[in-house]
Design a protein around this motif. Structure first.
Motif, PDB file in Angstrom:
ATOM      1  N   MET A   1      42.927 -38.935  43.340  1.00 41.94           N
ATOM      2  CA  MET A   1      43.088 -37.631  42.717  1.00 41.94           C
ATOM      3  C   MET A   1      42.508 -37.667  41.311  1.00 41.94           C
ATOM      4  N   ALA A   2      41.798 -36.630  40.963  1.00 37.22           N
ATOM      5  CA  ALA A   2      41.204 -36.546  39.628  1.00 37.22           C
ATOM      6  C   ALA A   2      42.290 -36.435  38.563  1.00 37.22           C
ATOM      7  N   LEU A   3      42.034 -37.020  37.414  1.00 35.00           N
ATOM      8  CA  LEU A   3      42.997 -36.992  36.324  1.00 35.00           C
ATOM      9  C   LEU A   3      42.612 -35.977  35.260  1.00 35.00           C
ATOM     10  N   VAL A   4      41.897 -34.963  35.664  1.00 34.12           N
ATOM     11  CA  VAL A   4      41.446 -33.918  34.748  1.00 34.12           C
ATOM     12  C   VAL A   4      41.582 -32.563  35.444  1.00 34.12           C
ATOM     13  N   TYR A   5      41.407 -31.521  34.653  1.00 35.83           N
ATOM     14  CA  TYR A   5      41.369 -30.187  35.260  1.00 35.83           C
ATOM     15  C   TYR A   5      40.144 -30.064  36.151  1.00 35.83           C
ATOM     16  N   GLU A   6      40.289 -29.330  37.225  1.00 38.44           N
ATOM     17  CA  GLU A   6      39.144 -29.019  38.078  1.00 38.44           C
ATOM     18  C   GLU A   6      38.706 -27.571  37.889  1.00 38.44           C
ATOM     19  N   TYR A   7      39.677 -26.672  37.660  1.00 44.00           N
ATOM     20  CA  TYR A   7      39.375 -25.245  37.542  1.00 44.00           C
ATOM     21  C   TYR A   7      39.710 -24.745  36.142  1.00 44.00           C
ATOM     22  N   HIS A   8      38.975 -23.752  35.711  1.00 43.90           N
ATOM     23  CA  HIS A   8      39.279 -23.094  34.437  1.00 43.90           C
ATOM     24  C   HIS A   8      40.301 -21.982  34.648  1.00 43.90           C
ATOM     25  N   ASP A  37      30.341 -17.166  32.895  1.00 45.20           N
ATOM     26  CA  ASP A  37      29.196 -18.066  32.994  1.00 45.20           C
ATOM     27  C   ASP A  37      28.154 -17.770  31.914  1.00 45.20           C
ATOM     28  N   ASP A  38      28.011 -16.505  31.548  1.00 46.29           N
ATOM     29  CA  ASP A  38      27.049 -16.126  30.509  1.00 46.29           C
ATOM     30  C   ASP A  38      27.484 -16.552  29.103  1.00 46.29           C
ATOM     31  N   LEU A  39      28.788 -16.791  28.907  1.00 47.75           N
ATOM     32  CA  LEU A  39      29.303 -17.070  27.562  1.00 47.75           C
ATOM     33  C   LEU A  39      29.552 -18.536  27.244  1.00 47.75           C
ATOM     34  N   VAL A  40      29.540 -19.387  28.243  1.00 51.61           N
ATOM     35  CA  VAL A  40      29.904 -20.784  27.992  1.00 51.61           C
ATOM     36  C   VAL A  40      28.782 -21.738  28.391  1.00 51.61           C
ATOM     37  N   ASP A  41      28.873 -22.970  27.890  1.00 49.86           N
ATOM     38  CA  ASP A  41      27.838 -23.958  28.180  1.00 49.86           C
ATOM     39  C   ASP A  41      28.302 -24.988  29.207  1.00 49.86           C
ATOM     40  N   TYR A  42      29.261 -24.601  30.064  1.00 47.81           N
ATOM     41  CA  TYR A  42      29.730 -25.479  31.134  1.00 47.81           C
ATOM     42  C   TYR A  42      29.771 -24.689  32.440  1.00 47.81           C
ATOM     43  N   GLU A  43      29.866 -25.415  33.541  1.00 48.02           N
ATOM     44  CA  GLU A  43      29.930 -24.761  34.842  1.00 48.02           C
ATOM     45  C   GLU A  43      31.323 -24.165  35.025  1.00 48.02           C
ATOM     46  N   VAL A  44      31.393 -22.869  35.198  1.00 48.96           N
ATOM     47  CA  VAL A  44      32.666 -22.178  35.351  1.00 48.96           C
ATOM     48  C   VAL A  44      33.198 -22.400  36.761  1.00 48.96           C
TER      49      VAL A  44
END
Length: 197
Positions: A1-8, A37-44
């Motif tokens: 299991m990932a130890l980080v957030y997966e979804y915003h 998606d237009d406002l941030v520099d990461y994959e939403v």
């Protein structure tokens, strides 16, 4: 299991409604996704329950997605607050706010970002304690609504929502494996203000 957030964002809504799911899929989710998606520099990454594959264990997938999501966006209608799944999602995030120390005057909780689809007069008291963003003026669920001049107003309003959301997402506390996912009984509906015949 990932130890980080997966979804915003996790979009929570009353699934058995004849109008809310269509509005979420036709209008709210697509505009939210493209504008974020237009406002941030990461994959939403936004969790919507239709992403559960056929044959997938919906409750298990939804619970794990909620645990690994930064903020909850409840799409509020009166029946949202009597839906057991919706209340489990809301209360899970409210409990996270408590655990993260986000329930004081100095650190007000913002992990729940409610938008109003309809009504709001018949919401329970705990919902009225939170500031909500009203989208009642643009709650037509028909796909062809996108072709009307009024839809431009909806788009502009969603731009304002998303500008606020970018900051809220960035302020989410670091992920913890003990984030709770609760199951709760639905809130009791308020007495209707409509006359009985």
């Amino acid at each position: 299991m990932a130890l980080v957030y997966e979804y915003h964002v996790f979009i929570s809504y009353q699934r058995s409604s004849p109008t809310v799911p269509a509005w979420v899929r036709n209008h709210f989710y697509p505009r939210l996704r493209e504008l974020l998606d237009d406002l941030v520099d990461y994959e939403v990454k936004i969790f919507l329950d239709d992403q559960v594959p056929v044959g997938g264990e919906w409750p298990k997938v939804a619970r794990e997605a909620l645990r690994r999501t930064r903020i909850l966006i409840p799409v509020c209608s009166p029946k949202y607050f009597i839906d057991e799944w919706c209340m489990a999602e809301w209360r899970s995030m409210a409990k996270r706010e408590e655990l993260a120390g986000l329930t004081t005057v100095e650190m007000p909780g913002r992990l729940i970002y409610p938008v109003i689809f309809s009504d709001s007069q018949n919401f329970p008291d705990f919902a009225h304690e939170r500031k909500m963003w009203s989208l009642k003026s643009w709650n037509l669920h028909y796909p062809q609504y996108q072709d009307t001049p009024e839809y431009l107003d909806f788009h502009r309003e969603m731009e304002r929502v998303v500008e606020d959301l970018v900051e809220v997402i960035s302020l989410a506390p670091p992920w913890r494996p003990e984030w709770p996912v609760e199951t709760a009984a639905p809130a009791q509906p308020k007495t209707s203000k409509l006359p009985r015949f």
